[in-house]
Design a protein around this motif. Structure first.
Motif, PDB file in Angstrom:
ATOM      1  N   THR A 148      10.228  61.935  75.117  1.00 35.84           N
ATOM      2  CA  THR A 148       9.988  61.516  73.738  1.00 35.84           C
ATOM      3  C   THR A 148       8.687  62.142  73.243  1.00 35.84           C
ATOM      4  N   ILE A 149       8.527  62.179  71.926  1.00 38.60           N
ATOM      5  CA  ILE A 149       7.314  62.761  71.349  1.00 38.60           C
ATOM      6  C   ILE A 149       6.076  62.010  71.833  1.00 38.60           C
ATOM      7  N   ARG A 150       6.142  60.677  71.873  1.00 32.33           N
ATOM      8  CA  ARG A 150       4.986  59.890  72.326  1.00 32.33           C
ATOM      9  C   ARG A 150       4.660  60.193  73.781  1.00 32.33           C
ATOM     10  N   GLU A 151       5.672  60.211  74.612  1.00 31.85           N
ATOM     11  CA  GLU A 151       5.487  60.512  76.036  1.00 31.85           C
ATOM     12  C   GLU A 151       4.922  61.920  76.215  1.00 31.85           C
ATOM     13  N   PHE A 152       5.445  62.852  75.442  1.00 34.07           N
ATOM     14  CA  PHE A 152       5.024  64.247  75.523  1.00 34.07           C
ATOM     15  C   PHE A 152       3.545  64.397  75.158  1.00 34.07           C
ATOM     16  N   VAL A 153       3.160  63.870  74.001  1.00 34.61           N
ATOM     17  CA  VAL A 153       1.784  64.045  73.527  1.00 34.61           C
ATOM     18  C   VAL A 153       0.793  63.358  74.461  1.00 34.61           C
ATOM     19  N   LEU A 154       1.105  62.140  74.885  1.00 35.16           N
ATOM     20  CA  LEU A 154       0.216  61.438  75.813  1.00 35.16           C
ATOM     21  C   LEU A 154       0.064  62.211  77.118  1.00 35.16           C
ATOM     22  N   GLY A 155       1.187  62.696  77.655  1.00 37.06           N
ATOM     23  CA  GLY A 155       1.143  63.424  78.921  1.00 37.06           C
ATOM     24  C   GLY A 155       0.382  64.730  78.814  1.00 37.06           C
ATOM     25  N   VAL A 156       0.628  65.484  77.743  1.00 33.09           N
ATOM     26  CA  VAL A 156       0.009  66.802  77.598  1.00 33.09           C
ATOM     27  C   VAL A 156      -1.493  66.697  77.338  1.00 33.09           C
ATOM     28  N   ILE A 157      -1.920  65.656  76.631  1.00 32.62           N
ATOM     29  CA  ILE A 157      -3.340  65.551  76.271  1.00 32.62           C
ATOM     30  C   ILE A 157      -4.147  64.763  77.300  1.00 32.62           C
ATOM     31  N   LEU A 158      -3.691  63.570  77.661  1.00 30.17           N
ATOM     32  CA  LEU A 158      -4.536  62.674  78.448  1.00 30.17           C
ATOM     33  C   LEU A 158      -4.685  63.097  79.909  1.00 30.17           C
ATOM     34  N   VAL A 159      -3.577  63.421  80.563  1.00 28.25           N
ATOM     35  CA  VAL A 159      -3.651  63.709  82.006  1.00 28.25           C
ATOM     36  C   VAL A 159      -4.518  64.945  82.301  1.00 28.25           C
ATOM     37  N   PRO A 160      -4.292  66.087  81.647  1.00 20.83           N
ATOM     38  CA  PRO A 160      -5.167  67.239  81.926  1.00 20.83           C
ATOM     39  C   PRO A 160      -6.616  67.012  81.509  1.00 20.83           C
ATOM     40  N   THR A 161      -6.826  66.250  80.419  1.00 17.53           N
ATOM     41  CA  THR A 161      -8.196  65.981  79.976  1.00 17.53           C
ATOM     42  C   THR A 161      -8.963  65.185  81.025  1.00 17.53           C
TER      43      THR A 161
END
Length: 509
Positions: free
Chosen positions: A342-355
């Motif tokens: 999902t868009i929410r899952e995608f954005v959270l995963g792409v931004i928060l985990v690598p950061t």
């Protein structure tokens, strides 16, 4: 080769011309050589449009946060029944390896110690300077670059997997421009994507070869020469082309997982063999400072201080342009491996985990460097000044127990990051020059792999890597404009979909 588009031929010709331009000796064409011309253009863009890069990067962060909390967050990147193709661990490993892995290894120790000695403001080499140094390292490698990646990756994944559009950047703008985007303008946009990808990745190949060579020199005493660096490029080229030609589910997937394992292993070594309590305290306080000051840093300009403006031009504006230049390549790859989320899952995963991982990485390696500098009088910065930034990591590791073992692990990590960045880029170049094919022909990937390595090798030999990097950053300026249009195109498409379908993809009524 039947499936290649005209973007393939245009890009290949332009790249060849740039390489030829880059290898012309400076004394033959003093005022019009590639290095001089690209530096003039880059200086103009950073001096006159630094504010544009700053506002654009911040806009992508705001847009990403909006998507997390909006009603569109439930939209799936694919059809209603699509499931994620990869587990969370593999997904994180693949996007992280493509996104900035080799850069973290290169700058993990070098950037914080550099900011400590030359801070963006305030007195140098103080406790406040140490906090500011790590805070700005988090800033340059944290939410902003990953929001840039997330924006273009989301758009590509949404239009490719939900709308069945071609997997090229130009197709994302169809809601705004209609069928006109299938003509000349679409070709120009896709060419900019390929241009930025080739030059950005070729530069990284050259820098990676320099760091591997520098590491070998530091550990074994082998002299770091251009011949050694070219041999390293040749060896790595064989590996990454082989990896790219085996496809996503074999070479790239396995190497990405190996990357993550090696990176965590190296980080844990340094964390627990080094000043653990200092590192974790440093990480915690800097993370709080970063979150607290993120809005002001995101919009910080220095109109009354020329010295601070120079620092910002060299670091923040340069980084924002560099991340935007890398966004076509990284975004396309992230999109390819994100179907079914999902868009929410995608954005959270792409931004928060690598950061968060990146912040911990800088705290471990940069924190160790600053600890050695402050408490052990190790003079790491002098080593960097004498031997180059590529030796910063090894200068830090030398002060640890079993330093040779850890340094060898670091060299292996650089090699695997080197390979995964290059094979991911080869795959993306294949996609972008075959009309968005999810499985570009091996012959196309092979050609792009050879072109990337040839560009890196020739310009490394001629000392023209900085010109290549600058050329890539110049491409970031028009692509930043394209990315702003991408936001409007996405919002327009979301609103259109909300009128016709519910957010699970079922038609209303």
């Amino acid at each position: 080769m039947k499936k290649v588009t005209r973007v393939f031929y245009i890009s290949a010709i332009v790249v060849a011309l740039f390489i030829i331009w880059g290898i012309i000796p400076k004394d033959v064409w003093p005022n019009a050589n590639l290095d001089n011309v690209t530096n003039i253009i880059q200086t103009f863009l950073v001096d006159k449009f630094g504010w544009f890069y700053l506002l654009s990067a911040t806009a992508f962060v705001v847009f990403s946060i909006y998507l997390i909390f909006s009603k569109y967050g439930n939209i799936k990147l694919g059809r209603p029944g699509d499931k994620p193709e990869y587990s969370y661990l593999t997904w994180f490993a693949m996007l992280f390896s493509a996104g900035m892995g080799i850069g973290l290894v290169f700058w993990g120790a070098a950037e914080p110690i550099s900011h400590y000695h030359t801070p963006p403001f305030g007195a140098k080499e103080t406790d406040d300077a140490a906090i500011t140094a790590m805070q700005y390292s988090f800033f340059h490698w944290g939410v902003h670059p990953w929001a840039i990646y997330a924006t273009i990756a989301l758009a590509l994944a949404y239009f490719k997997f939900r709308k069945q559009a071609p997997g090229v950047v130009s197709a994302v703008l169809e809601p705004i421009f209609g069928d006109r985007i299938k003509g000349t303008w679409g070709t120009v946009i896709d060419f900019i994507v390929v241009f930025a990808t080739i030059f950005g990745v070729s530069t990284s190949l050259g820098l990676g070869a320099i760091q591997i060579s520098g590491g070998l020199s530091y550990v074994t005493g082998l002299e770091s020469t251009i011949t050694v660096q070219l041999i390293i490029i040749a060896i790595v080229t064989v590996f990454y082309i082989t990896s790219a030609m085996t496809g996503l589910n074999k070479g790239i997937k396995y190497l990405s997982n190996a990357n993550l394992a090696l990176a965590v292993l190296l980080m844990l070594f340094v964390l627990f063999l080094g000043p653990t309590n200092f590192i974790m305290n440093y990480f915690t306080t800097t993370l709080g400072s970063y979150i607290q000051n993120l809005p002001s840093m995101s919009l910080r300009m220095t109109p009354f201080s020329e010295a601070n403006s120079d620092w910002q031009n060299k670091w923040t504006f340069f980084y924002w342009a560099w991340w935007i230049a890398w966004a076509p390549f990284v975004g396309t790859f992230i999109a390819r491996v994100s179907r079914g989320r999902t868009i929410r899952e995608f954005v959270l995963g792409v931004i928060l985990v690598p950061t968060i991982f990146g912040a911990l990485w800088f705290s471990v390696f940069g924190g160790s460097a600053i600890h050695l500098e402050v408490f052990k009088d190790a003079n790491i910065i002098q080593t960097i000044n004498d031997l180059g930034e590529e030796t910063a990591l090894f200068a830090v590791l030398e002060k640890f127990p079993i330093s040779t073992v850890i340094s060898v692990i670091a060299i292996l990590l650089i090699c695997t990051f080197f390979i995964t960045s290059a094979d991911s880029a080869t795959f993306v170049l294949g996609m972008q020059t075959t009309g968005g094919s999810l499985d570009p022909a091996n012959s196309v990937k092979f050609i792009w792999g050879i072109i990337q390595s040839s560009a890196a090798a020739v310009l490394l030999w001629q000392g023209g890597l900085s010109a290549l990097q600058t050329a890539s950053i110049i491409a970031a300026f028009p692509f930043a404009i394209i990315m702003i249009l991408v936001i409007f195109s996405l919002v327009k498409s979301f609103r259109r979909e909300a009128k016709e379908f519910d957010l699970t993809g079922k038609r209303k009524g």
